[in-house]
Design an enzyme around this catalytic site. Structure first.
Site, mmCIF file in Angstrom:
data_model
loop_
_atom_site.group_PDB
_atom_site.id
_atom_site.type_symbol
_atom_site.label_atom_id
_atom_site.label_comp_id
_atom_site.label_asym_id
_atom_site.label_seq_id
_atom_site.Cartn_x
_atom_site.Cartn_y
_atom_site.Cartn_z
ATOM 1 N N GLY A 90 0.785 -1.244 0.000
ATOM 2 C CA GLY A 90 0.000 0.000 0.000
ATOM 3 C C GLY A 90 0.808 1.281 0.000
ATOM 4 O O GLY A 90 0.289 2.334 0.367
ATOM 5 N N SER A 91 2.054 1.237 -0.461
ATOM 6 C CA SER A 91 2.841 2.477 -0.432
ATOM 7 C C SER A 91 2.313 3.500 -1.441
ATOM 8 O O SER A 91 2.381 4.705 -1.197
ATOM 9 C CB SER A 91 4.329 2.199 -0.654
ATOM 10 O OG SER A 91 4.574 1.784 -1.973
ATOM 11 N N ASN A 92 1.759 3.027 -2.566
ATOM 12 C CA ASN A 92 1.176 3.988 -3.519
ATOM 13 C C ASN A 92 -0.130 4.569 -2.980
ATOM 14 O O ASN A 92 -0.412 5.752 -3.171
ATOM 15 C CB ASN A 92 0.951 3.322 -4.886
ATOM 16 C CG ASN A 92 2.220 3.296 -5.706
ATOM 17 O OD1 ASN A 92 2.667 4.329 -6.193
ATOM 18 N ND2 ASN A 92 2.830 2.116 -5.831
ATOM 19 N N HIS A 105 2.166 0.921 -13.110
ATOM 20 C CA HIS A 105 2.929 -0.282 -13.435
ATOM 21 C C HIS A 105 4.425 0.020 -13.276
ATOM 22 O O HIS A 105 4.891 1.062 -13.735
ATOM 23 C CB HIS A 105 2.624 -0.712 -14.875
ATOM 24 C CG HIS A 105 3.333 -1.969 -15.255
ATOM 25 N ND1 HIS A 105 2.981 -3.202 -14.741
ATOM 26 C CD2 HIS A 105 4.401 -2.186 -16.061
ATOM 27 C CE1 HIS A 105 3.796 -4.119 -15.224
ATOM 28 N NE2 HIS A 105 4.666 -3.536 -16.028
ATOM 29 N N GLY A 143 -7.260 -5.048 -21.390
ATOM 30 C CA GLY A 143 -6.008 -5.793 -21.493
ATOM 31 C C GLY A 143 -5.190 -5.717 -20.211
ATOM 32 O O GLY A 143 -5.591 -5.083 -19.231
ATOM 33 N N GLU A 163 7.308 6.154 -8.539
ATOM 34 C CA GLU A 163 5.868 5.855 -8.539
ATOM 35 C C GLU A 163 5.135 6.806 -7.594
ATOM 36 O O GLU A 163 4.032 7.269 -7.887
ATOM 37 C CB GLU A 163 5.619 4.412 -8.089
ATOM 38 C CG GLU A 163 6.139 3.358 -9.043
ATOM 39 C CD GLU A 163 5.785 1.942 -8.596
ATOM 40 O OE1 GLU A 163 4.704 1.742 -8.004
ATOM 41 O OE2 GLU A 163 6.605 1.035 -8.826
HETATM 42 C C1 GRF Z 1 3.945 -1.202 -7.265
HETATM 43 O O1 GRF Z 1 5.237 -1.507 -7.700
HETATM 44 C C2 GRF Z 1 3.034 -0.931 -8.427
HETATM 45 O O2 GRF Z 1 3.687 -0.340 -9.508
HETATM 46 C C3 GRF Z 1 2.560 -2.305 -8.797
HETATM 47 O O3 GRF Z 1 2.409 -2.972 -7.580
HETATM 48 C C4 GRF Z 1 3.267 -2.391 -6.603
HETATM 49 C C5 GRF Z 1 2.398 -1.986 -5.458
HETATM 50 O O4 GRF Z 1 3.158 -1.504 -4.380
HETATM 51 N N1 GRF Z 1 1.354 -2.250 -9.587
HETATM 52 P P1 GRF Z 1 2.447 -0.811 -3.152
HETATM 53 O O5 GRF Z 1 1.463 -1.841 -2.595
HETATM 54 O O6 GRF Z 1 1.749 0.403 -3.666
HETATM 55 O O7 GRF Z 1 3.531 -0.487 -2.184
#
Ligand code: GRF
Length: 207
Positions: free
Chosen positions: A15-17, A114, A148, A179
């Protein structure tokens, strides 16, 4: 002030994003707010972060098939999003291919991040694929979601070097740092109404 766009984040893991997005929304001028965090994994760090930070969350069983979601779970996610007037769905490490009602109804209103420079290295382990291939630059891509796997129109890409002594972990860490700025930036552009899809291209208008 204009109403903020409500976003739902769907995450399966760390969940870092999600956290980067949640932190971005704390800025008063940010045009979006998080209405809901959805996860398919009771152990997800994203769920814990939501609970600790007073963000509404929902745990949804997406079925036993790895990488795929049941149509019922797609309907349930769609229902939760509509109820909360969600205008944008952000996939952030959701480990299943989105299909069904959520995909159809949120077409053009769903983003994914991604960890590679698409269209190279789609699917799982984008960082390892890049390393194994021997590229000298990699990065991350925020794109619209279509039916896709990692194929939708690209909004933002950030580039990082691949260093001689990199392994999957060190490269992943360098990409992840990018990211965390790319995703909030893409959501900001979307929520401000500055993105327009024309065929495969995403045009970004001035403020
Ligand atoms: C990230 O590398 C994202 O690009 C990919 O999955 C990972 C998720 O990481 N789709 P986090 O859970 O957000 O830390």
């Amino acid at each position: 002030m204009k109403d903020k766009m409500k976003i739902a984040v769907i995450a399966s893991g760390r969940g870092s994003n999600f956290r980067a997005l949640a932190e971005a929304t704390l800025d008063e001028g940010y045009p979006a707010e998080i209405a809901l965090l959805i996860s398919d994994n009771p152990e997800a760090g994203a769920l814990e972060y939501a609970r600790d930070n007073g963000i509404e969350s929902a745990l949804i069983d997406c079925g036993p098939k790895r990488g795929s979601m049941s149509l019922e779970s797609s309907e349930e996610m769609h229902r939760l999003c509509v109820e909360r007037e969600v205008g944008l769905v952000c996939l952030a490490g959701f480990m299943r291919i989105v299909k069904g009602k959520l995909l159809v109804e949120y077409a053009g209103r769903m983003l994914n991040i991604h960890p590679a420079l698409l269209p190279s290295f789609k699917g799982l382990h984008g960082q390892k694929q890049a390393l194994d291939y021997g590229v000298t630059w990699s990065g991350c891509t925020v794109h619209f979601v279509d039916a896709g796997i990692d194929t939708g129109p690209i909004i933002i890409q950030k580039v990082v070097p691949v260093l001689g002594d990199d392994d999957e972990d060190t490269l992943s860490e360098r990409i992840l740092a990018e990211e965390h700025t790319a995703y909030p930036e893409a959501v900001r552009l979307y929520a401000a109404g500055r993105l327009k899809i024309e065929g495969r291209r995403v045009l970004i208008s001035d403020e």
